[in-house]
Design an enzyme around this catalytic site. Sequence first.
Site, PDB file in Angstrom:
ATOM      1  N   TYR A   1       0.807  -1.093  -0.151  1.00  0.00           N
ATOM      2  CA  TYR A   1       0.119  -0.089  -0.104  1.00  0.00           C
ATOM      3  C   TYR A   1       0.919   1.256  -0.218  1.00  0.00           C
ATOM      4  O   TYR A   1       2.084   1.196   0.404  1.00  0.00           O
ATOM      5  CB  TYR A   1      -0.962   0.136   1.182  1.00  0.00           C
ATOM      6  CG  TYR A   1      -0.539  -0.514   2.483  1.00  0.00           C
ATOM      7  CD1 TYR A   1       0.020   0.555   3.352  1.00  0.00           C
ATOM      8  CD2 TYR A   1      -0.812  -1.457   2.941  1.00  0.00           C
ATOM      9  CE1 TYR A   1       0.686   0.139   4.500  1.00  0.00           C
ATOM     10  CE2 TYR A   1      -0.375  -2.139   4.072  1.00  0.00           C
ATOM     11  CZ  TYR A   1       0.334  -1.196   5.057  1.00  0.00           C
ATOM     12  OH  TYR A   1       0.821  -1.670   6.183  1.00  0.00           O
TER      13      TYR A   1
ATOM     14  N   ASP B   1       0.259  -5.878  22.418  1.00  0.00           N
ATOM     15  CA  ASP B   1       0.895  -7.134  22.093  1.00  0.00           C
ATOM     16  C   ASP B   1       1.364  -7.950  23.462  1.00  0.00           C
ATOM     17  O   ASP B   1       1.447  -9.356  23.152  1.00  0.00           O
ATOM     18  CB  ASP B   1       2.000  -6.911  21.250  1.00  0.00           C
ATOM     19  CG  ASP B   1       2.017  -6.908  19.790  1.00  0.00           C
ATOM     20  OD1 ASP B   1       0.712  -6.730  19.403  1.00  0.00           O
ATOM     21  OD2 ASP B   1       3.105  -6.874  19.087  1.00  0.00           O
TER      22      ASP B   1
HETATM   23  C1  LIG Z   1       4.152  -7.625   9.277  1.00  0.00           C
HETATM   24  C2  LIG Z   1       3.123  -6.920  10.202  1.00  0.00           C
HETATM   25  C3  LIG Z   1       2.338  -6.169   9.817  1.00  0.00           C
HETATM   26  C4  LIG Z   1       1.545  -5.505  10.700  1.00  0.00           C
HETATM   27  N1  LIG Z   1       0.459  -4.836  10.136  1.00  0.00           N
HETATM   28  C5  LIG Z   1      -0.415  -4.302  11.012  1.00  0.00           C
HETATM   29  C6  LIG Z   1      -1.583  -3.592  10.332  1.00  0.00           C
HETATM   30  O1  LIG Z   1      -1.565  -3.330   9.288  1.00  0.00           O
HETATM   31  N2  LIG Z   1      -2.265  -3.027  11.501  1.00  0.00           N
HETATM   32  C7  LIG Z   1      -2.278  -3.190  12.807  1.00  0.00           C
HETATM   33  O2  LIG Z   1      -3.290  -2.891  13.448  1.00  0.00           O
HETATM   34  N3  LIG Z   1      -1.234  -4.026  13.169  1.00  0.00           N
HETATM   35  C8  LIG Z   1      -0.401  -4.380  12.552  1.00  0.00           C
HETATM   36  N4  LIG Z   1       0.530  -5.197  13.199  1.00  0.00           N
HETATM   37  C9  LIG Z   1       0.794  -5.408  14.421  1.00  0.00           C
HETATM   38  C10 LIG Z   1       1.210  -4.089  15.237  1.00  0.00           C
HETATM   39  O3  LIG Z   1       2.399  -3.561  14.800  1.00  0.00           O
HETATM   40  C11 LIG Z   1       1.552  -4.569  16.730  1.00  0.00           C
HETATM   41  O4  LIG Z   1       0.455  -5.253  17.064  1.00  0.00           O
HETATM   42  C12 LIG Z   1       1.444  -3.207  17.474  1.00  0.00           C
HETATM   43  O5  LIG Z   1       2.477  -2.347  17.037  1.00  0.00           O
HETATM   44  C13 LIG Z   1       1.682  -3.465  19.126  1.00  0.00           C
HETATM   45  O6  LIG Z   1       1.681  -2.539  19.794  1.00  0.00           O
HETATM   46  P1  LIG Z   1       2.266  -2.510  21.141  1.00  0.00           P
HETATM   47  O7  LIG Z   1       2.161  -1.108  21.665  1.00  0.00           O
HETATM   48  O8  LIG Z   1       1.346  -3.568  22.034  1.00  0.00           O
HETATM   49  O9  LIG Z   1       3.731  -2.994  21.309  1.00  0.00           O
HETATM   50  P2  LIG Z   1       5.014  -2.442  20.562  1.00  0.00           P
HETATM   51  O10 LIG Z   1       4.607  -1.647  19.539  1.00  0.00           O
HETATM   52  O11 LIG Z   1       5.814  -3.685  20.514  1.00  0.00           O
HETATM   53  O12 LIG Z   1       5.617  -1.629  21.670  1.00  0.00           O
HETATM   54  C14 LIG Z   1       6.095  -2.072  22.912  1.00  0.00           C
HETATM   55  C15 LIG Z   1       7.273  -1.005  23.611  1.00  0.00           C
HETATM   56  O13 LIG Z   1       7.658  -1.520  24.584  1.00  0.00           O
HETATM   57  C16 LIG Z   1       9.145  -1.109  24.827  1.00  0.00           C
HETATM   58  N5  LIG Z   1       9.603  -2.006  25.797  1.00  0.00           N
HETATM   59  C17 LIG Z   1       9.821  -3.150  25.709  1.00  0.00           C
HETATM   60  N6  LIG Z   1      10.275  -3.798  26.777  1.00  0.00           N
HETATM   61  C18 LIG Z   1      10.307  -2.817  27.783  1.00  0.00           C
HETATM   62  C19 LIG Z   1      10.791  -2.560  29.226  1.00  0.00           C
HETATM   63  N7  LIG Z   1      11.214  -3.662  29.879  1.00  0.00           N
HETATM   64  N8  LIG Z   1      10.730  -1.244  29.671  1.00  0.00           N
HETATM   65  C20 LIG Z   1      10.084  -0.285  29.039  1.00  0.00           C
HETATM   66  N9  LIG Z   1       9.895  -0.351  27.616  1.00  0.00           N
HETATM   67  C21 LIG Z   1       9.995  -1.653  27.038  1.00  0.00           C
HETATM   68  C22 LIG Z   1       9.481  -1.262  23.431  1.00  0.00           C
HETATM   69  O14 LIG Z   1      10.692  -0.619  23.029  1.00  0.00           O
HETATM   70  C23 LIG Z   1       8.421  -0.709  22.598  1.00  0.00           C
HETATM   71  O15 LIG Z   1       8.564   0.623  22.539  1.00  0.00           O
HETATM   72  C24 LIG Z   1       1.741  -5.801  12.211  1.00  0.00           C
HETATM   73  C25 LIG Z   1       2.519  -6.679  12.700  1.00  0.00           C
HETATM   74  C26 LIG Z   1       3.363  -7.282  11.827  1.00  0.00           C
HETATM   75  C27 LIG Z   1       4.456  -7.972  12.238  1.00  0.00           C
END
Ligand SMILES: Cc1cc2nc3c(=O)[nH]c(=O)nc-3n(C[C@H](O)[C@H](O)[C@H](O)COP(=O)(O)OP(=O)(O)OC[C@H]3O[C@@H](n4cnc5c(N)ncnc54)[C@H](O)[C@@H]3O)c2cc1C
Length: 389
Positions: free
Chosen positions: A213, A292
């Site tokens: 995209y 996640d």
């Molecule tokens: C190929 C692919 C395509 C995707 N496409 C889509 C899409 O089109 N649409 C969609 O909705 N989702 C998509 N996703 C999923 C999406 O990217 C994730 O589900 C989302 O980013 C999760 O967000 P989060 O905030 O839970 O975790 P993350 O974005 O992983 O953030 C976690 C944060 O915690 C921090 N952290 C880790 N450990 C510690 C610690 N001990 N202390 C302090 N900080 C810490 C990390 O540095 C990071 O900044 C895709 C994933 C993949 C693999």
Amino acid sequence: MSGARATILVAGAGIGGLTAALALAGKGFRVIVAERAERLSEVGAGLQLSPNATAVLSGLGLRAALAARAVAPDAVTVMSGPRGVELVRLPLDQSDPAAPYWVLHRADLQAALAAQAGTHPLIDLRLGCAFEHFIMDANGVVAGLRRGETRRSERAAALIGADGVWSAVRRQLDPTPQPQFSGLIAWRGMSDNQVEAPRVNLWMGGNAHLVTYPMAHRRQTNVVAISAAQWREPGWNVPATPAEACAAFTAPQWSEPARAIVASVPQWRKWALCTLPAAVTWADGRVALLGDAAHAMLPFAAQGAGMAIEDAAVLAHCLDARADDIPAALKRYAGLRGDRVARVQHLARQNGRIYHLTGPLAAARDLSMRLVGGPRLVARQSWIYRWRA
Ligand SMILES: Cc1cc2nc3c(=O)[nH]c(=O)nc-3n(C[C@H](O)[C@H](O)[C@H](O)COP(=O)(O)OP(=O)(O)OC[C@H]3O[C@@H](n4cnc5c(N)ncnc54)[C@H](O)[C@@H]3O)c2cc1C
């Protein structure tokens, strides 16, 4: 709502953690966000955000900032990988300006969230500050944080683990469930070949698929290639060679236009796709998980970030409603989210199986998609897209 409310500590400034910080601060809570990374860099690639997620972001006042970076595609086109022809086109409803379907770069979304969080008087965003462990008592939770070699403790009314699939908060809250490698790798990159149409293209092929995209403001096309492989290290940003990424996309299984897309990406990053089992404990006492950390899923429903954003909105509502009883509020949050997220996880797994069919089963799939037609196929997703906090 009173002026000064309790402090909530959020571990992780990804999409889920930053959205939660803004939603909680919007309800009057003081929020400390501890992010391990020294800076929020260009990690990740493109994301699709459906109306269920963009409605939350609009509600947090991010619509204008994100609209300047996002593309609003008019449809998802499903392509046959081997034959190179369009099978069906799913029209996307863009009629609600507050809840569009967007594609944008994860870094742009994270930067917009961080910019708003960074200027919010109730949010203390600490970069280079890793969460290590917590101790809970009847009145609060004490988190151990580390910046370089310096360790300090921070007391809060609640701790939210938004620290991704390898969550340190989850490891302590519920050590049993472990991320499981799916056997699939996502190869992600940007092509400088710009596609004219504002459209998501999904190319289905045997045991692999491709999604492209446009990233309009970057003048590039986002390419995600999914195929089976055995490499399985954690991390978002591991460089990969074009040969590795292209290995699964060869003739005759993949038509010339599909191979040209893969070949047009100069630099790839790879990401081993890991999921969590449904049995994760999302909340216990004053600690809860989000995004996640709670429910890492396969990306084949394009909802991982969307579910993290929804979690954030529901969490803030629950804490707002029961600020006097935080364990009850977190329990309610977990209760409200579990079934919906499990349903999306199931859909993502099912989509993966459908996209990767081979032989006669693939031919039957192609035929049935054509017969059902794009409008009815997209209507099957309306239970996801129509959700509002
Ligand atoms: C190929 C692919 C395509 C995707 N496409 C889509 C899409 O089109 N649409 C969609 O909705 N989702 C998509 N996703 C999923 C999406 O990217 C994730 O589900 C989302 O980013 C999760 O967000 P989060 O905030 O839970 O975790 P993350 O974005 O992983 O953030 C976690 C944060 O915690 C921090 N952290 C880790 N450990 C510690 C610690 N001990 N202390 C302090 N900080 C810490 C990390 O540095 C990071 O900044 C895709 C994933 C993949 C693999």
